[in-house]
Design a protein around this motif. Structure first.
Motif, mmCIF file in Angstrom:
data_model
loop_
_atom_site.group_PDB
_atom_site.id
_atom_site.type_symbol
_atom_site.label_atom_id
_atom_site.label_comp_id
_atom_site.label_asym_id
_atom_site.label_seq_id
_atom_site.Cartn_x
_atom_site.Cartn_y
_atom_site.Cartn_z
ATOM 1 N N THR A 54 -6.826 45.697 -58.548
ATOM 2 C CA THR A 54 -5.951 44.687 -57.952
ATOM 3 C C THR A 54 -6.809 43.892 -56.964
ATOM 4 N N TYR A 55 -6.278 42.780 -56.478
ATOM 5 C CA TYR A 55 -7.046 42.007 -55.490
ATOM 6 C C TYR A 55 -7.330 42.839 -54.243
ATOM 7 N N LYS A 56 -6.366 43.704 -53.870
ATOM 8 C CA LYS A 56 -6.567 44.541 -52.684
ATOM 9 C C LYS A 56 -7.701 45.542 -52.932
ATOM 10 N N GLU A 57 -7.662 46.153 -54.122
ATOM 11 C CA GLU A 57 -8.730 47.124 -54.451
ATOM 12 C C GLU A 57 -10.083 46.442 -54.545
ATOM 13 N N LEU A 58 -10.075 45.238 -55.109
ATOM 14 C CA LEU A 58 -11.333 44.496 -55.232
ATOM 15 C C LEU A 58 -11.888 44.202 -53.834
ATOM 16 N N GLU A 59 -11.012 43.760 -52.950
ATOM 17 C CA GLU A 59 -11.454 43.451 -51.582
ATOM 18 C C GLU A 59 -12.088 44.685 -50.932
ATOM 19 N N LYS A 60 -11.430 45.822 -51.113
ATOM 20 C CA LYS A 60 -11.935 47.062 -50.507
ATOM 21 C C LYS A 60 -13.340 47.378 -51.039
ATOM 22 N N GLU A 61 -13.517 47.288 -52.342
ATOM 23 C CA GLU A 61 -14.825 47.648 -52.923
ATOM 24 C C GLU A 61 -15.911 46.638 -52.542
ATOM 25 N N VAL A 62 -15.505 45.383 -52.482
ATOM 26 C CA VAL A 62 -16.464 44.339 -52.077
ATOM 27 C C VAL A 62 -16.900 44.605 -50.630
ATOM 28 N N ASN A 63 -15.930 44.935 -49.798
ATOM 29 C CA ASN A 63 -16.247 45.193 -48.388
ATOM 30 C C ASN A 63 -17.173 46.400 -48.232
ATOM 31 N N GLN A 64 -16.888 47.458 -48.990
ATOM 32 C CA GLN A 64 -17.745 48.648 -48.882
ATOM 33 C C GLN A 64 -19.167 48.331 -49.334
ATOM 34 N N PHE A 65 -19.280 47.537 -50.385
ATOM 35 C CA PHE A 65 -20.615 47.172 -50.862
ATOM 36 C C PHE A 65 -21.337 46.315 -49.822
ATOM 37 N N ALA A 66 -20.600 45.379 -49.223
ATOM 38 C CA ALA A 66 -21.221 44.513 -48.200
ATOM 39 C C ALA A 66 -21.666 45.355 -47.004
ATOM 40 N N ILE A 98 -22.569 37.690 -51.563
ATOM 41 C CA ILE A 98 -22.218 36.380 -50.987
ATOM 42 C C ILE A 98 -21.432 36.581 -49.685
ATOM 43 N N LYS A 99 -20.535 37.554 -49.695
ATOM 44 C CA LYS A 99 -19.721 37.796 -48.501
ATOM 45 C C LYS A 99 -20.588 38.233 -47.317
ATOM 46 N N GLN A 100 -21.654 38.973 -47.624
ATOM 47 C CA GLN A 100 -22.545 39.480 -46.583
ATOM 48 C C GLN A 100 -23.451 38.369 -46.046
ATOM 49 N N GLY A 101 -23.385 37.189 -46.696
ATOM 50 C CA GLY A 101 -24.174 36.058 -46.191
ATOM 51 C C GLY A 101 -25.498 35.898 -46.910
ATOM 52 N N SER A 102 -25.710 36.684 -47.967
ATOM 53 C CA SER A 102 -26.953 36.561 -48.727
ATOM 54 C C SER A 102 -26.739 35.722 -49.978
ATOM 55 N N ILE A 103 -27.783 35.681 -50.804
ATOM 56 C CA ILE A 103 -27.761 34.836 -51.999
ATOM 57 C C ILE A 103 -27.771 35.738 -53.233
ATOM 58 N N ALA A 173 -16.159 38.299 -43.549
ATOM 59 C CA ALA A 173 -17.103 37.427 -44.286
ATOM 60 C C ALA A 173 -17.982 36.645 -43.322
ATOM 61 N N VAL A 174 -19.251 36.534 -43.646
ATOM 62 C CA VAL A 174 -20.189 35.785 -42.804
ATOM 63 C C VAL A 174 -20.035 34.302 -43.116
ATOM 64 N N LEU A 175 -19.701 33.524 -42.111
ATOM 65 C CA LEU A 175 -19.450 32.094 -42.355
ATOM 66 C C LEU A 175 -20.751 31.323 -42.544
ATOM 67 N N LYS A 176 -20.729 30.376 -43.464
ATOM 68 C CA LYS A 176 -21.924 29.618 -43.813
ATOM 69 C C LYS A 176 -21.660 28.119 -43.692
ATOM 70 N N ASN A 177 -22.751 27.346 -43.687
ATOM 71 C CA ASN A 177 -22.594 25.892 -43.759
ATOM 72 C C ASN A 177 -22.291 25.516 -45.204
ATOM 73 N N LYS A 178 -21.682 24.343 -45.355
ATOM 74 C CA LYS A 178 -21.261 23.923 -46.704
ATOM 75 C C LYS A 178 -22.401 23.951 -47.716
ATOM 76 N N LYS A 179 -23.567 23.502 -47.282
ATOM 77 C CA LYS A 179 -24.681 23.365 -48.234
ATOM 78 C C LYS A 179 -25.525 24.637 -48.366
ATOM 79 N N ASP A 180 -25.172 25.696 -47.665
ATOM 80 C CA ASP A 180 -25.938 26.944 -47.792
ATOM 81 C C ASP A 180 -25.767 27.506 -49.202
ATOM 82 N N THR A 181 -26.857 28.074 -49.728
ATOM 83 C CA THR A 181 -26.802 28.604 -51.095
ATOM 84 C C THR A 181 -25.940 29.863 -51.151
#
Ligand code: PRX
Length: 516
Positions: A54-66, A98-103, A173-181
């Protein structure tokens, strides 16, 4: 409203915080909050088992990975390569990076050691996320060759799994500038270098979201299937980011193409929208029947020409395919048909709203810039600049426009090969072949193929002492398969005594097409 105002207006569909953004807030977090129990992903594995998020489960796993990435002290803006099949970890890690601010740099799973090493090297990989099986493809000297590579994360390693489970389930989530990769896709070219990383910014989501609504007609209620692997731009943009941003359910089939299995998958999962390539549509033809489309509202295709015969075949079955056109470099759909538009057999449609495209000297050119346009080519500034002529972006694709503004694809201007919709640089295949002791000189071209659009053909002049045998042809084919990639090796090899050349000694590839 001019194009700039048009795209500014579309910003309202994406989450910004004081002019900054992280696209994962739009793709995952907002739905996890509003629609926690809605299915985000349904994976069907080779062994037929199924895993749902689910979106909630996905968020949890994404967060743990980040959080895990942070626990390794991986700095923001690291280039994190993902080399995995279509497994949940591929998708979760892509979003987490991407959420962690990397590429995120996803790679197609078929690459073998040379193809893989070259990409890791060219992209200065800081981290590689892969599995036990695929790490075998890394050369022994990989860490020596790629000085930046500090961490290799093996997703099916028990120790990793234990550590991941212990991570916190919250991550801001780490906020980025619009043009950041946000992510980088390695693609083939015929200029400068055969392979380079195309950088796509966070801001691209504005356009990716808008085009997913308009062309794919995606809605939250949809069961959507994008058949591309995330290592290709279509798989990353319209197979992960755009559909998640819309908030629909994504179905992923791990198995490779098989007509019967695909049709069963469509029906079993009540797929309502599908995005695929003409090769797949051609391969489905012998098996597919009118009733198989009962649940389908929209099919769109991309990557190679959707010829009239394919379009007409499906039209007779009651479904008009929406052919769509774009490139890795454009970051989102540019010219397309849409479900509401009158379609013309053989046409890829018209420039989408917010896009100004035309034809000059036979080539499609696009007025810059648009939100998803590549912001650079990693470490290839000169090559990037060559794409532009003043205010225009050059596509290298030849096409014509009819009197109603419909675009018809004709050919590539350069000799890049498109096989099954996948982009292959002849230079990359040639350089692999040159490493074989029998090969003195080689030139690789694409030749027409009824099913795959094009297949790879290599012309070879042998070194003294080697005989022109079928056995040697087989050996050379497997040499490319084993060293470069299983999916793109020369299916045809022709030995010749001498190449047709210009006065300056350059092989005349045009003449090879007519060689018998
Ligand atoms: O030559 C065009 C062809 O695919 C190229 C872009 O390939 P890639 O960067 O891998 O991206 C593929 C998916 C976005 C283009 O320069 N191409 C793409 N779409 C079409 C197409 N050729 C004919 N018809 C299309 N609809």
């Amino acid at each position: 409203m001019n194009n700039k105002e048009f795209w500014e207006d579309k910003e309202k569909d994406i989450i910004f915080q004081a002019n900054k953004l992280n696209i994962i807030e739009s793709c995952v977090d907002r739905h996890a909050k509003k629609n926690p129990n809605k299915l985000a992903f349904v994976f069907e594995f080779e062994n037929k088992s199924i895993k749902k998020y689910t979106y909630k489960e996905l968020e949890k796993e994404v967060n743990q990975f980040a959080n895990y990435l942070n626990s390794l002290k991986i700095k923001k803006n690291s280039r994190i390569f993902l080399f995995l099949p279509k497994l949940p970890e591929m998708y979760i890690a892509f979003l987490a990076v991407i959420k962690q601010g990397s590429i995120a740099v996803p790679l197609f799973e078929a690459f073998q050691s040379e193809g893989l090493d070259l990409r890791l090297q060219r992209g200065d990989a800081d981290v590689l996320i892969t599995n036990k099986e695929l790490t075998k493809r890394l050369s022994k000297e990989v860490k020596k060759k790629i000085k930046t590579l500090k961490n290799i994360i093996i997703i099916d390693d028990q120790d990793f799994k234990k550590k991941l489970e212990k991570q916190k389930t919250e991550f801001k989530a780490v906020l980025k500038n619009k043009k950041d990769t946000a992510f980088m896709i390695f693609t083939s070219s015929t200029a400068g270098t055969p392979i380079a990383g195309i950088q796509i910014p966070h801001y691209a989501l504005i356009q990716q979201h808008f085009t997913a609504k308009l062309v794919l007609d995606l809605k939250q209620k949809d069961n959507y299937w994008c058949t591309a692997h995330p290592g290709w731009i279509t798989g990353a943009v319209y197979g992960i980011l755009a559909p998640l941003s819309i908030g629909c359910t994504n179905f992923i089939l791990e198995a490779h193409f098989d007509a019967k299995k695909w049709i069963e998958f469509l029906k079993r999962n009540k797929i309502s929208v599908m995005y695929t390539a003409p090769t797949a549509l051609r391969m489905l033809k012998p098996e597919i029947k009118k009733e198989d489309f009962k649940g389908i509202r929209n099919i769109a295709s991309v990557g190679e020409a959707l010829t009239s015969s394919v379009f007409d075949f499906y039209k007779n079955l009651g479904i008009e395919i929406n052919d769509s056109y774009w490139q890795t470099e454009t970051g989102a759909l540019m010219i397309s048909n849409t479900p509401l538009m009158k379609k013309k057999s053989g046409s890829m449609g018209k420039p989408l709203p917010g896009i100004n495209a035309t034809i000059k000297d036979g080539m499609i050119i696009i007025k810059k810039s648009w939100p998803a346009m590549m912001t650079g080519i990693y470490k290839h500034e000169k090559m990037y600049k060559e794409y532009f002529n003043k205010k225009w972006f050059k596509t290298n694709d030849l096409a014509r426009i009819d009197n109603e503004g419909y675009f018809f694809f004709e050919a590539r201007k350069d000799d890049m090969i498109k096989s099954s919709g996948e982009r292959i640089s002849p230079i990359e295949i040639e350089s692999i072949l040159m490493k074989h002791k029998a090969v003195k000189e080689t030139a690789v071209i694409g030749i027409p193929d009824e099913i795959k659009g094009q297949i790879i053909k290599a012309f070879i002049v042998l070194n003294k002492g080697f005989e022109e045998t079928n056995q040697l042809k087989e050996e050379l084919m497997s040499f490319v398969k084993q060293n470069y990639a299983g999916h793109s090796y020369p299916k045809q090899i022709q030995f010749i005594k001498e190449f047709p050349k210009t006065n300056s000694g350059k092989i005349i590839k045009m003449e090879l097409k007519n060689l018998k």
